[in-house]
Design an enzyme around this catalytic site. Structure first.
Site, PDB file in Angstrom:
ATOM      1  CG  ASP A  66      -0.319  -0.420   2.508  1.00  0.00           C
ATOM      2  OD1 ASP A  66       0.924  -0.360   2.594  1.00  0.00           O
ATOM      3  OD2 ASP A  66      -1.041  -0.793   3.439  1.00  0.00           O
ATOM      4  CG  ASP A 135      -9.409  -0.703  11.195  1.00  0.00           C
ATOM      5  OD1 ASP A 135      -8.442  -1.436  10.866  1.00  0.00           O
ATOM      6  OD2 ASP A 135      -9.732   0.314  10.559  1.00  0.00           O
ATOM      7  CG  HIS A 137      -6.303  -1.741   8.273  1.00  0.00           C
ATOM      8  ND1 HIS A 137      -6.430  -0.531   8.913  1.00  0.00           N
ATOM      9  CD2 HIS A 137      -4.973  -1.992   8.254  1.00  0.00           C
ATOM     10  CE1 HIS A 137      -5.239  -0.087   9.267  1.00  0.00           C
ATOM     11  NE2 HIS A 137      -4.341  -0.949   8.886  1.00  0.00           N
ATOM     12  CD  GLU A 142      -8.914   1.721   7.213  1.00  0.00           C
ATOM     13  OE1 GLU A 142      -9.017   0.748   7.979  1.00  0.00           O
ATOM     14  OE2 GLU A 142      -8.268   2.742   7.492  1.00  0.00           O
TER      15      GLU A 142
HETATM   16  C1  GLP Z   1      -0.807   0.160   8.616  1.00  0.00           C
HETATM   17  C2  GLP Z   1      -0.465  -0.503   7.273  1.00  0.00           C
HETATM   18  C3  GLP Z   1      -0.735  -1.964   7.338  1.00  0.00           C
HETATM   19  C4  GLP Z   1      -0.202  -2.469   8.658  1.00  0.00           C
HETATM   20  C5  GLP Z   1      -1.086  -1.994   9.771  1.00  0.00           C
HETATM   21  C6  GLP Z   1      -0.568  -2.327  11.153  1.00  0.00           C
HETATM   22  O1  GLP Z   1      -1.690   1.184   8.515  1.00  0.00           O
HETATM   23  N1  GLP Z   1      -1.086   0.028   6.118  1.00  0.00           N
HETATM   24  O2  GLP Z   1      -0.123  -2.617   6.235  1.00  0.00           O
HETATM   25  O3  GLP Z   1      -0.204  -3.871   8.676  1.00  0.00           O
HETATM   26  O4  GLP Z   1      -1.413  -0.652   9.598  1.00  0.00           O
HETATM   27  O5  GLP Z   1       0.526  -1.528  11.490  1.00  0.00           O
HETATM   28  P1  GLP Z   1       1.487  -1.844  12.680  1.00  0.00           P
HETATM   29  O6  GLP Z   1       2.253  -3.062  12.298  1.00  0.00           O
HETATM   30  O7  GLP Z   1       2.359  -0.651  12.811  1.00  0.00           O
HETATM   31  O8  GLP Z   1       0.646  -2.070  13.880  1.00  0.00           O
END
Ligand code: GLP
Length: 260
Positions: A66, A135, A137, A142
């Site tokens: 992403d 959440d 995702h 989302e």
């Molecule tokens: C972000 C990314 C995701 C990631 C998630 C969790 O927003 N777009 O790809 O897996 O949120 O992030 P983290 O590993 O920092 O908790």
């Protein structure tokens, strides 16, 4: 879905072992790379194995999940810069071997289609590294995302923007409102998915991922329909799993040679 509950260092080792085994058997493998904090220890371990153990990425290719829309080219939180800093510049991936959705494209729709074509053009992703949002995702899909979705523009929820504000000096208004993300169907096309989750903040999302009903409200639950997903979770992230003891005993009885 295989659930492995272990200490973070052990999870990192297992994930690195899996990637190393793939690259040693298929040097031209296609990796799917995630941002966020969850994969960072894994990237450090892969760099260590590259420097000390001769693990080579020279023939590998990679695609990121992403990207934020509109961050300037040099912005440190632009995901292609994050991935370059955390992994690709620290190993021997060839120049141009790593692609990501173009969050600065003038024609967003065309850029998303081109990204899908690029992934398909190399035969798809062999191993996708994933984190999970609080959440539920994955990527930036989302709640409410279509299970049939492909790479496209999405609007971030306030929850995700608040979660990610820590990467923007704690300033919520600095977090972009839009992103490009591989769709849920894109992610589902990967041949093996390694999802990494740690900490209590992920406990609800991990419970839904593994044990919840499949629902667009918790997008990661679509992974229940994938034949080869490994969820690597620490004790805190596993704390709401109803069948945690079962997952622990199942993994403990698994022969070591089997891998993930
Ligand atoms: C972000 C990314 C995701 C990631 C998630 C969790 O927003 N777009 O790809 O897996 O949120 O992030 P983290 O590993 O920092 O908790």
């Amino acid at each position: 879905m295989e659930v492995v509950i272990a200490a973070p260092e052990e999870l990192t080792g297992l994930a690195a072992d899996t990637i190393e085994a793939l690259l040693r058997s298929r040097p031209g493998a296609v990796l799917g790379l995630a941002t966020g904090s969850s994969p960072l220890p894994l990237y450090d371990e892969l760099v260590r194995r590259h420097r000390e153990g001769g693990l080579s990425f020279a023939r590998a290719r990679a695609f990121t999940l992403d990207e934020y829309v509109g961050l300037p080219p040099e912005h440190p939180q632009r995901y292609r810069n994050v991935i370059a800093r955390e992994l690709t510049e620290r190993v021997d991936l060839a120049p141009g071997a790593v692609q990501g959705p173009d969050g600065l494209a003038e024609d967003i729709t065309a850029a998303c289609t081109a990204y899908e074509d690029a992934i398909a053009g190399v035969g798809g992703i062999d191993l996708q590294i994933l984190g999970i949002g609080t959440d539920g995702h994955v990527g930036f899909n989302e709640p409410g995302s279509s299970f049939a979705s492909r790479t496209r523009i999405k609007t971030l929820t306030e929850q995700t923007r608040a979660d990610n504000a820590r990467f923007f000096g704690g300033e919520l208004d600095q977090v972009p409102q839009h992103c490009l993300t591989q769709g849920l169907a894109t992610i589902m096309s990967a041949r093996h998915i390694l999802l990494i989750a740690s900490g209590r903040a992920k406990a609800d999302a991990v419970h839904q991922l593994v044990e919840g009903p499949v629902s667009a409200m918790w997008p990661a639950t679509i992974l229940q329909h994938h034949p080869h997903v490994t969820a690597l979770v620490d004790d805190a992230a596993a704390s709401r799993l109803q069948l945690a003891d079962y997952y622990r005993s199942t993994y403990a009885a698994k022969p070591a040679w089997q891998g993930l």
